[in-house]
Motif scaffolding. Structure first.
Motif, PDB file in Angstrom:
ATOM      1  N   ALA A   1      86.683 128.890  -4.630  1.00 50.73           N
ATOM      2  CA  ALA A   1      86.378 128.989  -6.054  1.00 50.73           C
ATOM      3  C   ALA A   1      86.713 127.708  -6.795  1.00 50.73           C
ATOM      4  N   LEU A   2      87.480 126.803  -6.179  1.00 49.54           N
ATOM      5  CA  LEU A   2      87.863 125.541  -6.816  1.00 49.54           C
ATOM      6  C   LEU A   2      86.895 124.411  -6.479  1.00 49.54           C
ATOM      7  N   ALA A   3      85.795 124.741  -5.824  1.00 50.42           N
ATOM      8  CA  ALA A   3      84.882 123.699  -5.345  1.00 50.42           C
ATOM      9  C   ALA A   3      84.377 122.814  -6.471  1.00 50.42           C
ATOM     10  N   GLY A   4      84.205 123.341  -7.670  1.00 47.58           N
ATOM     11  CA  GLY A   4      83.656 122.540  -8.766  1.00 47.58           C
ATOM     12  C   GLY A   4      84.697 121.895  -9.657  1.00 47.58           C
ATOM     13  N   GLU A   5      85.972 122.115  -9.383  1.00 48.93           N
ATOM     14  CA  GLU A   5      87.032 121.555 -10.229  1.00 48.93           C
ATOM     15  C   GLU A   5      87.159 120.051 -10.024  1.00 48.93           C
ATOM     16  N   ARG A   6      87.612 119.362 -11.092  1.00 50.29           N
ATOM     17  CA  ARG A   6      87.883 117.930 -11.005  1.00 50.29           C
ATOM     18  C   ARG A   6      89.319 117.688 -11.435  1.00 50.29           C
ATOM     19  N   TRP A   7      89.954 116.704 -10.797  1.00 54.40           N
ATOM     20  CA  TRP A   7      91.353 116.413 -11.074  1.00 54.40           C
ATOM     21  C   TRP A   7      91.529 114.956 -11.496  1.00 54.40           C
ATOM     22  N   ASP A   8      92.573 114.716 -12.283  1.00 55.81           N
ATOM     23  CA  ASP A   8      92.879 113.366 -12.759  1.00 55.81           C
ATOM     24  C   ASP A   8      93.702 112.576 -11.751  1.00 55.81           C
ATOM     25  N   GLY A   9      94.259 113.249 -10.775  1.00 53.12           N
ATOM     26  CA  GLY A   9      95.057 112.568  -9.763  1.00 53.12           C
ATOM     27  C   GLY A   9      95.410 113.527  -8.635  1.00 53.12           C
ATOM     28  N   VAL A  10      95.753 112.966  -7.498  1.00 56.78           N
ATOM     29  CA  VAL A  10      96.139 113.760  -6.331  1.00 56.78           C
ATOM     30  C   VAL A  10      97.561 113.355  -5.935  1.00 56.78           C
ATOM     31  N   VAL A  11      98.428 114.332  -5.839  1.00 56.93           N
ATOM     32  CA  VAL A  11      99.798 114.107  -5.365  1.00 56.93           C
ATOM     33  C   VAL A  11     100.000 115.007  -4.155  1.00 56.93           C
ATOM     34  N   TRP A  12     100.415 114.422  -3.043  1.00 59.10           N
ATOM     35  CA  TRP A  12     100.664 115.259  -1.870  1.00 59.10           C
ATOM     36  C   TRP A  12     101.902 114.778  -1.122  1.00 59.10           C
ATOM     37  N   TYR A  13     102.369 115.639  -0.248  1.00 65.29           N
ATOM     38  CA  TYR A  13     103.684 115.512   0.372  1.00 65.29           C
ATOM     39  C   TYR A  13     103.541 115.421   1.883  1.00 65.29           C
ATOM     40  N   SER A  14     104.336 114.559   2.481  1.00 68.06           N
ATOM     41  CA  SER A  14     104.326 114.440   3.932  1.00 68.06           C
ATOM     42  C   SER A  14     105.754 114.452   4.469  1.00 68.06           C
ATOM     43  N   PRO A  15     106.077 115.322   5.476  1.00 70.73           N
ATOM     44  CA  PRO A  15     105.137 116.017   6.343  1.00 70.73           C
ATOM     45  C   PRO A  15     104.403 117.149   5.626  1.00 70.73           C
TER      46      PRO A  15
ATOM     47  N   LEU B   1      88.789 114.478  -2.159  1.00 74.80           N
ATOM     48  CA  LEU B   1      89.112 114.658  -3.583  1.00 74.80           C
ATOM     49  C   LEU B   1      88.988 113.354  -4.354  1.00 74.80           C
ATOM     50  N   LYS B   2      89.443 112.265  -3.777  1.00 70.68           N
ATOM     51  CA  LYS B   2      89.354 110.968  -4.470  1.00 70.68           C
ATOM     52  C   LYS B   2      87.901 110.554  -4.679  1.00 70.68           C
ATOM     53  N   ARG B   3      87.069 110.769  -3.678  1.00 71.49           N
ATOM     54  CA  ARG B   3      85.665 110.381  -3.798  1.00 71.49           C
ATOM     55  C   ARG B   3      84.958 111.226  -4.848  1.00 71.49           C
ATOM     56  N   ARG B   4      85.274 112.517  -4.898  1.00 69.01           N
ATOM     57  CA  ARG B   4      84.595 113.407  -5.836  1.00 69.01           C
ATOM     58  C   ARG B   4      85.075 113.208  -7.259  1.00 69.01           C
ATOM     59  N   CYS B   5      86.385 112.973  -7.429  1.00 70.27           N
ATOM     60  CA  CYS B   5      86.962 112.907  -8.778  1.00 70.27           C
ATOM     61  C   CYS B   5      87.163 111.486  -9.283  1.00 70.27           C
ATOM     62  N   GLY B   6      87.044 110.496  -8.400  1.00 64.45           N
ATOM     63  CA  GLY B   6      87.256 109.120  -8.818  1.00 64.45           C
ATOM     64  C   GLY B   6      88.667 108.884  -9.332  1.00 64.45           C
ATOM     65  N   CYS B   7      89.661 109.485  -8.700  1.00 61.87           N
ATOM     66  CA  CYS B   7      91.038 109.414  -9.188  1.00 61.87           C
ATOM     67  C   CYS B   7      91.928 108.685  -8.188  1.00 61.87           C
ATOM     68  N   ARG B   8      93.155 108.439  -8.609  1.00 61.70           N
ATOM     69  CA  ARG B   8      94.154 107.819  -7.760  1.00 61.70           C
ATOM     70  C   ARG B   8      94.977 108.888  -7.043  1.00 61.70           C
ATOM     71  N   ALA B   9      95.705 108.450  -6.000  1.00 64.53           N
ATOM     72  CA  ALA B   9      96.482 109.397  -5.203  1.00 64.53           C
ATOM     73  C   ALA B   9      97.869 108.832  -4.923  1.00 64.53           C
ATOM     74  N   TYR B  10      98.852 109.726  -4.960  1.00 59.06           N
ATOM     75  CA  TYR B  10     100.255 109.348  -4.722  1.00 59.06           C
ATOM     76  C   TYR B  10     100.781 110.188  -3.563  1.00 59.06           C
ATOM     77  N   LEU B  11     101.246 109.505  -2.506  1.00 58.04           N
ATOM     78  CA  LEU B  11     101.810 110.177  -1.338  1.00 58.04           C
ATOM     79  C   LEU B  11     103.335 110.157  -1.425  1.00 58.04           C
ATOM     80  N   ILE B  12     103.932 111.337  -1.448  1.00 62.88           N
ATOM     81  CA  ILE B  12     105.395 111.468  -1.398  1.00 62.88           C
ATOM     82  C   ILE B  12     105.775 111.582   0.067  1.00 62.88           C
ATOM     83  N   LEU B  13     106.299 110.492   0.615  1.00 63.31           N
ATOM     84  CA  LEU B  13     106.548 110.394   2.054  1.00 63.31           C
ATOM     85  C   LEU B  13     108.035 110.597   2.333  1.00 63.31           C
ATOM     86  N   ARG B  14     108.352 111.663   3.077  1.00 61.19           N
ATOM     87  CA  ARG B  14     109.756 111.977   3.342  1.00 61.19           C
ATOM     88  C   ARG B  14     110.169 111.679   4.776  1.00 61.19           C
TER      89      ARG B  14
END
Length: 402
Positions: A97-111, A122-135
């Motif tokens: 159901a979120l297929a059409g949503e757009r976001w201003d940024g992507v934040v994700w966590y690793s692992p 997500l970056k290609r579709r929304c044209g936004c920046r991304a921040y990886l929280i690397l632990r």
């Protein structure tokens, strides 16, 4: 991921007999072959638990459905199992159901290291920046801990790790010592995200009465050294059990281990076999109960395998600091945690495998209540000053806007 058992052929078995056993004929022990496959599968699962904490085996029907979905576009019951795999989240999102949503940024966590395809989509579709929280730096920590060799599996995971890193615009690592390690992984052609230090964080959480009372156990009346969290290969928990064994004669000191992990059952069995009556293992409890439990303890334990060449600030450190517990840490050489604990005077550190020094630190903390009280004040102040969620959120938002 599906792990498949492929039985050896009779011809192969006869050839092995000629080359290695001096016999022309050899009967295949099918039960031993199957047992070896099960052992190898268990080792793989334990390894993946370190980078994918929520990993779980699926039943036979779900496995067949997932395999069918890989070769057919027809909808089948149970096909949603594929969406639970991080690398399949991009295709699952496109059907959601979120297929059409757009976001201003992507934040994700690793692992985990497997969100690269989703972040790229997500970056290609929304044209936004991304921040990886690397632990955690996987697969390198697995090599350091001796659970993986630098073979084919390592090279595969390293390639996946590099792909994920290159999807980020900014990578936030835990300590300054990890910056050159990530830069080395990113060496060569391709995107080079900015790397900065992003401290771990923790906010005041909901509190719940602890379901366990140490005073109602065999450790009642003792100065308690508590360990909460994962008990896996990365921690080398045997070093803490060695400490408990060295302090067996100190009837005023007890060790409380609370949590789960691939090593938990073995550690319990070792404590029982060694008859360590100053040690108590408890199953994992709700995180909301941990602060109340730690209020009844006096020192927080941290364990990192001394063989590690990667560095991190364990999340349990923040839990101890917020609870006002001085820290006794056994860590790997070069870890920035040593400088932090010593600079802020919130505990004692043993670098590398030095049982005598670790014992001296433990006895000092156990015997000096005034020292612990002074450290407790500094612990809480440090938690508020450097490890708040507000400071981390501000830094991540700035990274997305840059």
């Amino acid at each position: 991921m599906t792990v498949l058992f492929v039985p050896p052929s009779e011809g192969q078995a006869r050839l092995q007999g000629l080359l290695y056993e001096g016999r022309e004929h050899i009967a295949i022990d099918w039960r031993e072959q199957l047992d070896a496959f099960v052992r190898a599968s268990d080792r793989l699962l334990n390894l993946l638990e370190g980078v994918m904490p929520e990993i779980a085996c699926i039943v036979d029907a779900e496995t067949l459905t997932d395999l069918h979905s890989a070769v057919s576009g027809r909808a089948q019951s149970g096909a949603g199992a594929r969406g639970a795999v991080p690398s399949g989240c991009a295709s699952a999102l496109a059907r959601s159901a979120l297929a059409g949503e757009r976001w201003d940024g992507v934040v994700w966590y690793s692992p985990t290291i497997f969100f690269g395809p989703l972040v790229r989509a997500l970056k290609r579709r929304c044209g936004c920046r991304a921040y990886l929280i690397l632990r955690d730096l996987f697969p390198d920590w697995a090599v350091d801990a001796g659970v993986m060799r630098r073979g084919l599996a390592y090279r595969f995971f390293k390639r996946v790790e590099r792909y994920q890193y290159r999807r980020a615009d900014v990578i936030g690592v835990q300590t300054p010592a990890n910056v050159p390690l990530v830069e080395r992984t990113l060496a060569g052609r391709g995107a080079r995200p900015r790397i900065e230090v992003l401290n771990n964080w923790q906010s005041a959480s909901l509190r719940r009465r602890a379901s366990v009372d140490p005073e109602a156990t065999a450790l009642a009346g003792r100065t308690l050294f508590a360990y909460t969290g994962n008990m896996g290969a990365a921690q080398d928990m045997d070093g803490l059990l060695d400490l408990a064994e060295r302090l067996r004669a100190r009837r005023d000191i007890g060790f409380l281990f609370v949590g789960r992990g691939s090593e938990a059952a073995r550690l319990r069995a070792r404590a029982d076999a060694d008859r360590l009556d100053n040690v108590l293992f408890l199953d994992e409890i709700d995180s909301a109960e941990v602060p109340a439990l730690l209020e009844r303890c006096q020192v927080g334990l941290i364990a990192l395998d001394p063989r590690h060449t990667t560095h991190n600030i364990p999340g349990k450190l923040l839990t101890y600091l917020r609870a006002g517990l001085p820290v006794l840490a056994r860590i790997n050489p070069g870890n920035d945690l040593e400088a932090l604990i010593e600079r802020e005077d919130v505990g004692r550190v043993c670098v590398g495998d030095d049982p005598e020094r670790l014992q001296r630190h433990a006895e000092e903390l156990a015997s000096d209540a005034a020292l612990r009280a002074a450290m407790s004040v500094r612990c809480r102040a440090l938690a508020e000053r450097e490890f708040s969620s507000a400071a981390a959120a501000t830094q991540v938002v700035h990274g997305l806007a840059a």
